[in-house]
Structures are given as C-alpha cells and as structure tokens.
Design an enzyme around this catalytic site. Structure first.
Site, short mmCIF file in Angstrom:
data_model
loop_
_atom_site.label_atom_id
_atom_site.label_comp_id
_atom_site.label_asym_id
_atom_site.label_seq_id
_atom_site.Cartn_x
_atom_site.Cartn_y
_atom_site.Cartn_z
N CYS A 1 0.84 -1.20 0.00
CA CYS A 1 0.00 0.00 0.00
C CYS A 1 0.87 1.25 0.00
CB CYS A 1 -0.91 -0.02 1.22
SG CYS A 1 -1.74 1.54 1.57
N CYS B 1 0.84 2.92 3.49
CA CYS B 1 1.58 2.14 4.49
C CYS B 1 3.07 2.27 4.27
CB CYS B 1 1.15 0.68 4.43
SG CYS B 1 -0.59 0.38 4.81
#
Length: 419
Positions: free
Chosen positions: A260, A263
């Site tokens: 991600c 992230c």
C-alpha cells in the site's frame, strides 16, 4: 522513493570506498549516516568531495530524489551551488523533471512532512491536526542543524545523552495538559457520502497488556546494515512478543498492507527518525499480518530498514480493535472518505510506488510498549486509511519512558496496569 539500503544511498561514487570504514565505525545504516557532522567526517579523513557527496545524497534522500544522486555528485558541485542553479540548468544538464526541480529547490521541508492537501471538507481537520503536526514538521531540519547532539556518543552512552536529547526534542515538544488518548487520528470519524456511510466504530480504550504479551510472532528480517544480503528469512522459529521489549521499550508499527502506498510512506517516514529513537533507547518493529515473500522483499529495506515481524494470528491487529479486527471496504473507506484520499495524496507526493497485492481492508496502527512488563504506554489506530500516529506524541511518550517519574502511575494517563 529513497531506499534504506545503504548501498543504494552511497551509489557508485566517491563514498563507495568508505564502506568498510563506515561499517567499522558504526555508521552502518542510512538514517544514522545522514546525521554525520563535520567532526565525524574529519575523523574518517573524508575528502571535500566525499563530504559534498554525503550532503547532496542526504538532501536528495530527504526529498525523494535519489534517482539524480549520481549525476549531481559527478558534477563536482556542492549542494549550495546546485541549489542555486536555474531550472533550465537542472533540466538540461541533469535531466531533472520540472516537477522534481520544484521539489529539489524547496528547502523548507522534506518529503512527507507537508500537511495534508487542501480540500474544502478537510479545513476543520487540518486546523485541528496542524497544532500537533507543526510540532514535529521541523524535526529533520532541527536534527540536521544540531548534528553534534545526535552522533555516536548520543547513541552509545546514557550519561551524556540528557542535555543533547532535550535539545533535539525541544522543537516538537507538546504542550502541558495534552491528553494522550492515542485512539483517534486527527478528529473523530464522521458519516460520509451524505450520511449513507456511517462512521467506523472504534474502541476508546488502550489494549490491556495481557492481550499482546503472549502473541507469537516470527522474525522475517533483521535490521538492515552495510553489506547484508537483501534476502529475507521465512523459517525462523516463533517467539513470544514480550521478548521484543524485555530489555528496551519498543514501537510496534502494524502495517495494513506492505504494498500500500500509504503504508509504505508511513513506514518510511517513521524509520527515517531512527537516530532519535536510538537516542531514546527505543526499538522499532514493523508487523505484517500476511506473509507474501515478494511483497516483503519489495518493502524491506526500501521502505523499512528495521526488523519485520509476522503476526499470523493477527493478534496485534485484534488488540487494536478491542478484540476484533478493524476493517473497512475500499469503496466506503477510501473512495467515499475525503480524509483517506488526502492521506493518499500525501503519500503520492513522497514518490512512493504501490501495488494492490494482498489483503488491504484490515486496519493497522501503532503500539508503544514499555520495558519488561510495565505495560502498553500508547496506542494509535488507523481510523482512516493512511492515518499516521502523530510523531509529536510518539516522541513525547518515548521520552517519558526513558525518564519515568517516581510514581509509575504518573507515567501516562493511558498506561495500563499489568493483569
């Protein structure tokens, strides 16, 4: 995006020959190497060209522009000379894209320290969040301006740390009376899409220590150092989570999905502060709830140079949700959530790459756990996709753990008693 592999940072230029000596003297990871000061460079007998190269590469690493490092170093110019070049020169001589030129010449902030993008429905959130964010926005420049206080002596001794560490923390010290709730991100969640999507319920209590101390985890990677092979271990024996913080406090970053973009950006900006955590005597761990070897290799050490753990039972993630996994759908949690979209734009501006492999609906967060069995000192939940724990709070909690008051109950309002 700038990698935490030191070989990528140094490149093939004038610093390459220093690798053995850097390793010998303890300058063996990128965040620590970037805080080297003039005295440290002289101790290593660095040439002026090598000093200039280190300054250029540190600046480019902060601004996510490492793809230009070799060309700029080969020019023989210092960083100040390069920053004074015109847009035409930077584009023509070094092939720098015009958008990257703007980023390169922006000396005020490093990538990832900017506030969330403007949006009409985010004005209230931004005003509220800015009070905390402004306290740590200047952290990198503050540390760089006082590199003397963050050298090896700060990392390796306890007696000489106090004064210099206080100076380094001063720029993002929070106000007295601040409530360390650690559960919400910037503001409480609200209904979205004209009320069609209700706010995600969040438990308002910090997890009891008993819910995390016996979690079985598997160490997938070590902390990345000079000369280490970029391979990951997948068959290490499991260990009890309490072993992680037996001797030193620990920050546990629970990653929603290593591919991600948000992230990866969060992990990168947190690990970039490693010298400060080292000075505070706090360890850094990243936790994954899914083991996909290709994803792990893409994540480490590019976006996270520290230890990566596998939580097969997802117990850390359940603890964040008061016993249940916190989940949100892509459509309702992202497409209809302006705060999540703003978080995405912030990560995108950092030059982070992404993919869509793996499970991405289980939300993550962050724990700060005291040494031994002292308990959970702080907890942060990813209420909206891409929320980051406020660094001002994180550093303050870590500082308090380093210098606890006489009464353990006064340490933190959220500190949980042992069960």
């Amino acid at each position: 995006m700038a990698s935490f592999a030191i070989e990528d940072f140094i490149g093939n230029g004038s610093l390459q020959g220093l690798l053995p000596k850097l390793l010998e003297e303890g300058w063996d990871d990128v965040p620590t190497l970037k805080i080297m000061n003039a005295d440290d460079m002289n101790e290593l007998n660095m040439t002026q060209r090598q000093k200039d190269a280190l300054e250029i590469r540190s600046y480019l690493h902060d601004h996510a522009l490492m793809q230009y490092a070799d060309k700029l170093e080969e020019s023989g110019n210092s960083l100040s000379e390069l920053l004074n070049l015109s847009t035409v020169d930077l584009t023509a001589k070094y092939g720098m894209k015009r958008g990257h030129v703007a980023r390169f010449t922006d000396r005020t902030t490093a990538r990832g320290e900017d506030s969330l993008p403007e949006a009409n429905d985010l004005q209230v959130m931004r005003r509220s969040a800015s009070r905390n964010e402004s306290l740590y926005r200047r952290e990198i420049s503050a540390v760089n301006s006082r590199k003397q206080s963050m050298t090896r002596s700060l990392r390796r001794t306890n007696t000489a740390n106090d004064v210099s560490l206080e100076q380094s923390l001063a720029d993002f010290k929070i106000k007295d009376g601040h409530v360390f709730k650690g559960i919400v991100a910037s503001m409480p969640d609200e209904p979205r899409a004209c009320g069609c999507v209700q706010a995600t319920p969040v438990v308002e209590n910090v997890a009891p220590y008993s819910t995390i101390e016996n979690i079985p985890v598997q160490k997938l990677t070590p902390e990345y150092k000079i000369g280490m092979e970029r391979s990951v271990k997948t068959k290490t024996p499991p260990l009890k989570a309490s072993e992680l913080w037996r001797d030193k406090p620990a920050v546990i970053l629970c990653i929603r999905r290593p591919g991600c973009i948000m992230c990866r950006a969060e992990a990168h900006q947190l690990y970039a502060k490693k010298p400060i955590f080292d000075a505070l005597g706090v360890q850094l761990f990243a936790v994954l709830h899914e083991q996909i070897e290709s994803e792990l290799k893409d994540f480490w050490p590019r976006y996270w140079g520290g230890v990566v753990l596998f939580d097969k039972s997802m117990a850390f993630y359940k603890a964040l949700g008061g016993g249940n996994l916190l989940k949100d759908r892509f459509i309702s949690g992202f497409l209809f959530n302006p705060r999540a979209i703003a978080n995405y734009k912030r990560a995108k501006a950092m030059g982070v790459e992404q993919n869509f492999r793996g499970e991405g609906e289980i939300k993550g967060g962050l724990f700060i756990v005291g040494k031994g069995k002292s308990g959970v000192a702080y907890q942060f939940i990813e209420r909206n996709f891409g929320d980051w724990a406020p660094l001002a709070e994180v550093f303050e909690i870590c500082h308090r753990l380093q210098n606890p008051p006489e009464s353990q109950s006064e340490l933190l309002p959220s500190l949980q008693q042992r069960d």
